[in-house]
Scaffold this active site. Structure first.
Site: not given
Lengths: 90, 333
Positions: B65, B287
């Site tokens: 991110k 994830s």
């Protein structure tokens, strides 16, 4: 009667209700009652061995039932039970 | 088969480490974002298929991110949407929040985040440590509850905030188009046959996907792009979104570059997360486990058909981000 707080992904089983009532003396019993009233709960919450799925967190009051007596955790009249899933996306 | 090194190779590795260190002097923590290494997952490969994973945990904020957060802020500075008097605000499941906090601190912006109350303690602590203000939304409503709350806060005082809205902001996939995707092409070039990535905001798969679709192998073939999503509305893949039951991000337009959507059961992804520790020495989040589990499925399909392949995927963050802090550790916020 326990007050059960339903997470968004399961509210289609409860016809959109955020909180439902269920009469049960343990968390295990509560899941059986939910399954009876709103079919689909059991498969979502329990694995094939009947244990709570690893990624599902069930809280009685503020405590995770993993640190209490798991499915045998007793429920008092009016206890709040929350089903809390993982967080999605971003 | 485990890698073993003869003495000459060890010496070469040391020389390379020194050379790399010499290249790695930089002016700001922001210069460390991107340019992450690709690691080969040899112990998970079926015969004839290469499996590569982009180590996004190597970004300074510890996750993939960092890339979109920096791009969204830089692009907004450039066109005047972000000015010094505004507070950066967004909803996040945590990693984007850490990234905003880091970029905001480095550039001198105040940051405010809306997170579901049940994000991991580690992420609450890291963001708070940067001085970021945290607002918590209902733990029962997940990231969509956080989206609704941030929109309410911004609507009440629109001039006070810069709201990047990572789910709708084209700078998010652009970060991966310009960065992640270009880096993968540069490293694997014409060998690459597949790219596999999970969908949260969908920034990674859309941005990398677009970049890879522009690449044509000498045999005329294009890269196949596979998006991974949880197989059920109620899942344990933190960071990934089950689109059918969620607010669909505006940047998610799979028809543009996604060839296949692969539904991933939580258990399979969690098992792969465990296996990555034992097989490759990589301790990553769930994830990342989902991405690798899906890549292994694609690899096995290729191997069964007797085809060769080269698959790239993304390791979004490290497993320690999901730890609960110990009692005696410092608490921020």
């Amino acid at each position: 009667m326990a007050q059960v707080r339903i997470p968004t992904p399961l509210r289609r089983l409860t016809h959109g209700q955020e909180v439902v009532q269920a009469d049960a003396s343990t968390v295990g019993e509560l899941i059986a009652v939910l399954e009876q009233n709103y079919p689909g709960f059991k498969d979502r919450l329990l694995d094939e061995k009947g244990q709570v799925r690893r990624f599902i967190n069930i809280f009685v009051g503020e405590e995770d039932i993993r640190y209490l007596q798991a499915l045998d955790t007793p429920l008092q009249q009016g206890t709040e039970v929350s089903i809390v899933p993982a967080i999605a996306g971003g | 088969m485990r890698a073993s090194y003869p003495p000459a190779a060890l010496q070469l590795r040391e020389e390379m480490a020194v050379r790399r260190a010499r290249l790695l002097t930089c002016d700001s923590v922001l210069d460390l974002i991107g340019g992450t290494p690709l690691i080969r997952l040899r112990n998970l490969e079926p015969p004839g298929v290469e499996l590569w994973a982009k180590c996004e945990f190597a970004n300074p904020g510890g996750s993939v991110k960092d890339r979109p957060a920096l791009q969204m802020i830089r692009d907004a500075e450039a066109d005047g949407r972000l000015t010094r008097d505004r507070i950066i605000i967004d909803s996040t499941s945590g990693n984007t929040g850490v990234a905003y906090s880091l970029v905001g601190a480095a550039l001198g912006y105040r940051v405010k985040l809306v997170m579901p109350a049940n994000v991991s303690a580690a992420r609450k602590q890291i963001t708070a440590a940067y001085g970021t203000e945290l607002v918590f939304s209902s733990e029962l409503e997940g990231s969509d509850g956080a989206i609704r709350l941030v929109q309410k806060i911004v609507a009440a005082d629109p001039d006070r905030y810069f709201y990047p809205d990572q789910y709708s902001n084209e700078s998010n996939p652009r970060a991966h188009y310009l960065g992640t995707g270009a880096e993968i092409v540069a490293a694997l070039g014409d060998r690459l046959t597949h790219f596999v990535a999970g969908v949260g905001t969908s920034g990674t798969v859309m941005g990398v996907g677009r970049r890879l679709k522009e690449h044509r192998r000498p045999d005329g073939g294009r890269v196949t792009v596979v998006a991974v999503e949880p197989d059920d509305a109620l899942h344990g893949l933190e960071g990934l979104k089950h689109m059918a039951s969620s607010i669909v991000p505006r940047i998610w337009r799979p028809a543009e570059c996604v060839d296949q959507i692969l539904p991933m059961p939580t258990e399979e992804a969690w098992e792969m997360t465990e296996r990555l520790k034992e097989a490759e020495g990589l301790f990553v989040g769930h994830s990342a486990g989902a991405n690798v589990a899906a890549s292994v499925r694609v690899a096995q399909d290729l191997a069964r058909r007797g085809e060769r392949g080269c698959i790239a995927t993304v390791l979004c963050d490290r497993g320690d981000r999901y730890f609960v802090p110990l009692r005696w550790e410092t608490c921020y916020g």
